[in-house]
Write a protein that holds these residues in place. Structure first.
Motif, PDB file in Angstrom:
ATOM      1  N   UNK A  13     -13.939  10.858  38.491  1.00 47.14           N
ATOM      2  CA  UNK A  13     -13.302   9.790  39.260  1.00 47.14           C
ATOM      3  C   UNK A  13     -13.934   8.454  38.898  1.00 47.14           C
ATOM      4  N   UNK A  14     -13.096   7.424  38.715  1.00 44.38           N
ATOM      5  CA  UNK A  14     -13.602   6.109  38.370  1.00 44.38           C
ATOM      6  C   UNK A  14     -13.848   5.891  36.897  1.00 44.38           C
ATOM      7  N   UNK A  15     -13.479   6.885  36.068  1.00 41.49           N
ATOM      8  CA  UNK A  15     -13.744   6.741  34.629  1.00 41.49           C
ATOM      9  C   UNK A  15     -12.669   5.933  33.919  1.00 41.49           C
ATOM     10  N   UNK A  16     -11.546   5.607  34.598  1.00 45.59           N
ATOM     11  CA  UNK A  16     -10.509   4.769  33.991  1.00 45.59           C
ATOM     12  C   UNK A  16      -9.213   5.500  33.685  1.00 45.59           C
ATOM     13  N   UNK A  17      -9.092   6.758  34.095  1.00 47.22           N
ATOM     14  CA  UNK A  17      -7.909   7.563  33.751  1.00 47.22           C
ATOM     15  C   UNK A  17      -6.635   6.956  34.340  1.00 47.22           C
ATOM     16  N   UNK A  18      -6.649   6.656  35.634  1.00 43.58           N
ATOM     17  CA  UNK A  18      -5.448   6.128  36.285  1.00 43.58           C
ATOM     18  C   UNK A  18      -5.090   4.741  35.767  1.00 43.58           C
ATOM     19  N   UNK A  19      -6.098   3.938  35.441  1.00 46.74           N
ATOM     20  CA  UNK A  19      -5.836   2.605  34.876  1.00 46.74           C
ATOM     21  C   UNK A  19      -5.143   2.732  33.527  1.00 46.74           C
ATOM     22  N   UNK A  20      -5.596   3.670  32.703  1.00 44.00           N
ATOM     23  CA  UNK A  20      -4.957   3.890  31.401  1.00 44.00           C
ATOM     24  C   UNK A  20      -3.516   4.349  31.592  1.00 44.00           C
ATOM     25  N   UNK A  21      -3.287   5.247  32.545  1.00 43.68           N
ATOM     26  CA  UNK A  21      -1.930   5.744  32.790  1.00 43.68           C
ATOM     27  C   UNK A  21      -1.013   4.595  33.240  1.00 43.68           C
ATOM     28  N   UNK A  22      -1.548   3.696  34.068  1.00 44.78           N
ATOM     29  CA  UNK A  22      -0.759   2.553  34.520  1.00 44.78           C
ATOM     30  C   UNK A  22      -0.394   1.648  33.350  1.00 44.78           C
ATOM     31  N   UNK A  23      -1.286   1.505  32.376  1.00 46.55           N
ATOM     32  CA  UNK A  23      -0.966   0.691  31.198  1.00 46.55           C
ATOM     33  C   UNK A  23       0.056   1.387  30.308  1.00 46.55           C
ATOM     34  N   UNK A  24      -0.029   2.718  30.177  1.00 47.76           N
ATOM     35  CA  UNK A  24       0.951   3.457  29.376  1.00 47.76           C
ATOM     36  C   UNK A  24       2.352   3.337  29.973  1.00 47.76           C
ATOM     37  N   UNK A  25       2.434   3.234  31.296  1.00 44.19           N
ATOM     38  CA  UNK A  25       3.726   3.099  31.948  1.00 44.19           C
ATOM     39  C   UNK A  25       4.188   1.668  32.112  1.00 44.19           C
ATOM     40  N   UNK A  26       3.463   0.723  31.524  1.00 45.05           N
ATOM     41  CA  UNK A  26       3.779  -0.709  31.633  1.00 45.05           C
ATOM     42  C   UNK A  26       3.775  -1.181  33.079  1.00 45.05           C
ATOM     43  N   UNK A  27       2.977  -0.517  33.912  1.00 44.59           N
ATOM     44  CA  UNK A  27       2.790  -0.966  35.284  1.00 44.59           C
ATOM     45  C   UNK A  27       1.679  -2.002  35.369  1.00 44.59           C
ATOM     46  N   UNK A  28       0.813  -2.023  34.358  1.00 45.82           N
ATOM     47  CA  UNK A  28      -0.331  -2.932  34.357  1.00 45.82           C
ATOM     48  C   UNK A  28      -0.490  -3.515  32.957  1.00 45.82           C
ATOM     49  N   UNK A  29      -0.605  -4.833  32.880  1.00 45.36           N
ATOM     50  CA  UNK A  29      -0.756  -5.503  31.580  1.00 45.36           C
ATOM     51  C   UNK A  29      -2.180  -5.310  31.070  1.00 45.36           C
ATOM     52  N   UNK A  30      -2.347  -4.861  29.806  1.00 47.37           N
ATOM     53  CA  UNK A  30      -3.703  -4.704  29.278  1.00 47.37           C
ATOM     54  C   UNK A  30      -4.336  -6.066  28.982  1.00 47.37           C
ATOM     55  N   UNK A  31      -5.662  -6.119  29.058  1.00 41.87           N
ATOM     56  CA  UNK A  31      -6.380  -7.332  28.681  1.00 41.87           C
ATOM     57  C   UNK A  31      -6.344  -7.515  27.173  1.00 41.87           C
ATOM     58  N   UNK A  32      -6.368  -6.398  26.456  1.00 45.39           N
ATOM     59  CA  UNK A  32      -6.283  -6.418  24.994  1.00 45.39           C
ATOM     60  C   UNK A  32      -5.619  -5.134  24.540  1.00 45.39           C
ATOM     61  N   UNK A  33      -5.126  -5.126  23.283  1.00 43.84           N
ATOM     62  CA  UNK A  33      -4.464  -3.948  22.748  1.00 43.84           C
ATOM     63  C   UNK A  33      -2.955  -4.046  22.870  1.00 43.84           C
ATOM     64  N   UNK A  34      -2.254  -3.035  22.332  1.00 47.79           N
ATOM     65  CA  UNK A  34      -0.800  -3.049  22.305  1.00 47.79           C
ATOM     66  C   UNK A  34      -0.231  -1.722  22.799  1.00 47.79           C
TER      67      UNK A  34
END
Length: 477
Positions: free
Chosen positions: A50-71
């Motif tokens: 928990x807290x390792x960043x899994x859900x944040x990564x999933x949110x970026x894959x779904x375009x729910x959250x804009x990444x700070x860097x990367x595509x």
């Protein structure tokens, strides 16, 4: 508008060096340069604490959250170079989401919950949407629960409905965030078997976040998140049940013997202390550095959570103001159609008119008080009502026909029925909602003149300037 389509054997999705940083003083790096490719039929599992960043990564894959860097690439183009309208189309039609909790709408049936994304995104006509929703309901083994509300479904049944809802628009891939975390092992196994069966028939890609080694053992590719870093690891082998321990008798001659104890005394204690310090000394400095880093990361995470909660509360307040203050609802009229049938007209008005408000056609129910209980009576929406999502800029009317042939009704007003209309609807500031949906519920109360009581009978006990009115509005109570 850009046409999103399946890519055959090519990549559905390519995440390249996704990074997410929250805050600035100090910054908290939730995801560090994560890369992942997904093809049709792929099954990728992400594990981690928990807290390792899994859900944040999933949110970026779904375009729910804009990444700070990367595509985040789709058809070779970066999703965040698209206008918001196209990203909303991507979220509603290309990506399916199964969250940690089912999040079903409590006032909609299982069938309505599944059809809702197709209706909200206008991916298909209502008739086709409901036909497909019922087909999915049958495939998940719940065709007999189509008219059941979430409160009457078990946890496993709710999760099955949530999976069917995520597949209604035939997405290219499914993002599942801990979809079985609150279920027992047997139900978890059933949900995983269902996902595998649906994936085999639909061909969608699957990214699954889980803590469960049992679920991870089903995947072709397994990734682990550690402090925001995504790394490929070997799939864990399925855990075998522990072998039973043999029972031993204390009298057995082959009982293992304990090793002889070390001699006690000051010299032994000194040797032990010296050995312990020599083993610990190389790690003391780095342990202090790591502890400081953990404290710093915890502080950053706490500040992010605090800001996130504040922003969420502000969004909720704005949504409530739009749905409850700007959008006004009232009973416009009730007309006697004869033989106990009445037409109800409810109006929705955008009080400010500075921005449109979008609503699904209100779901209406009618009740008549009999004794101390409310007896429900049949209600049907008029065919003249607008279909799909309604754009409210000024005033819009919605019509319903209901039956009121109830005997022994309670007479709070002599010879009049006490009627309650219960309305519920989904309200959003955008035609293609991005999680900004508010569920509004209203109750309207009226006195209703029964169809089989003559005007003369009513006028004997009530004073009206002319004919007794068909209905008399009442304040909310």
């Amino acid at each position: 508008m850009r046409s999103f389509k399946r890519l055959g054997a090519e990549l559905i999705l390519s995440a390249q060096g996704l990074t997410k940083i929250f805050g600035s003083a100090p910054p908290f790096v939730a995801v560090r340069g994560a890369s992942l490719d997904l093809c049709p039929g792929d099954k990728a599992v992400i594990i981690g604490r928990s807290g390792s960043g899994k859900s944040t990564l999933l949110a970026m894959l779904g375009a729910l959250m804009r990444p700070t860097a990367g595509k985040l690439l789709l058809n070779g183009a970066d999703m965040w170079s698209f206008p918001e309208e196209e990203r909303a189309l991507y979220r509603s039609r290309q990506a399916g989401f199964v969250f940690q909790f089912p999040s079903l709408l409590a006032n909609l049936t299982a069938l309505d919950n599944i059809a809702a994304p197709a209706l909200l995104s206008r991916a298909m006509e209502p008739g086709r949407a409901y036909a497909k929703a019922f087909d999915l309901l049958s495939r998940i083994g719940l065709s007999g629960r189509a008219d059941s509300f979430p409160g009457s479904l078990s946890g496993g049944e709710q999760r099955r409905v949530a999976i069917a809802r995520a597949l209604i628009n035939s997405p290219s891939f499914l993002l599942a965030d801990e979809p079985t975390s609150d279920l027992d092992e047997d139900t978890e196994a059933g949900i995983m078997a269902l996902l595998e069966e649906l994936q085999a028939s639909e061909g969608f890609g699957l990214v699954l976040v889980t803590h469960s080694p049992a679920l991870a053992s089903h995947a072709e590719r397994v990734f682990e998140m550690r402090d925001g870093v995504l790394e490929t690891v070997e799939p864990p082998a399925p855990r075998a049940a522990p072998a039973p321990r043999p029972r031993r008798s204390a009298a057995l001659p082959d009982e293992p013997r304990l090793p002889p104890k070390a001699p006690a005394g000051p010299q032994a204690a000194a040797r032990l202390g010296a050995e312990l310090w020599r083993s610990v000394e190389p790690f003391a400095f780095w342990g202090a550095v790591m502890l400081g880093g953990v404290l710093l990361a915890n502080f950053g995470a706490a500040k992010y959570q605090e800001n996130h909660l504040l922003e969420r509360e502000q969004r909720k307040a704005q949504m409530a103001d739009m749905a409850l203050s700007r959008l006004q609802a009232e009973v416009q009229s009730v007309e006697d159609l004869g033989d106990g049938r009445y037409e109800l007209v409810v109006s929705l008005r955008n009080a400010r008119g500075d921005a449109p408000i979008y609503v699904m056609p209100p779901d209406m129910r009618a009740y008549i008080q009999v004794g101390k209980v409310w007896q429900e009576v049949p209600v049907e929406a008029s065919e003249s009502n607008p279909g799909g999502i309604s754009k409210i800029e000024g005033k819009s009317d919605f019509r319903y026909v209901f039956e009121a042939r109830v005997k022994d009704f309670t007479q709070l007003l002599p010879n009049y029925m006490h009627v309650r209309f219960s309305e519920s609807m989904l309200v959003s500031p955008s035609r293609m909602p991005r999680g900004d949906v508010f569920e509004r519920k209203d109750n309207f109360y009226v006195y209703l003149k029964p169809f089989d009581i003559a005007n003369e009978v009513i006028l004997k006990r009530m004073k009206f300037p002319g004919k007794p009115p068909v209905w008399i509005p009442m304040p909310p109570h």
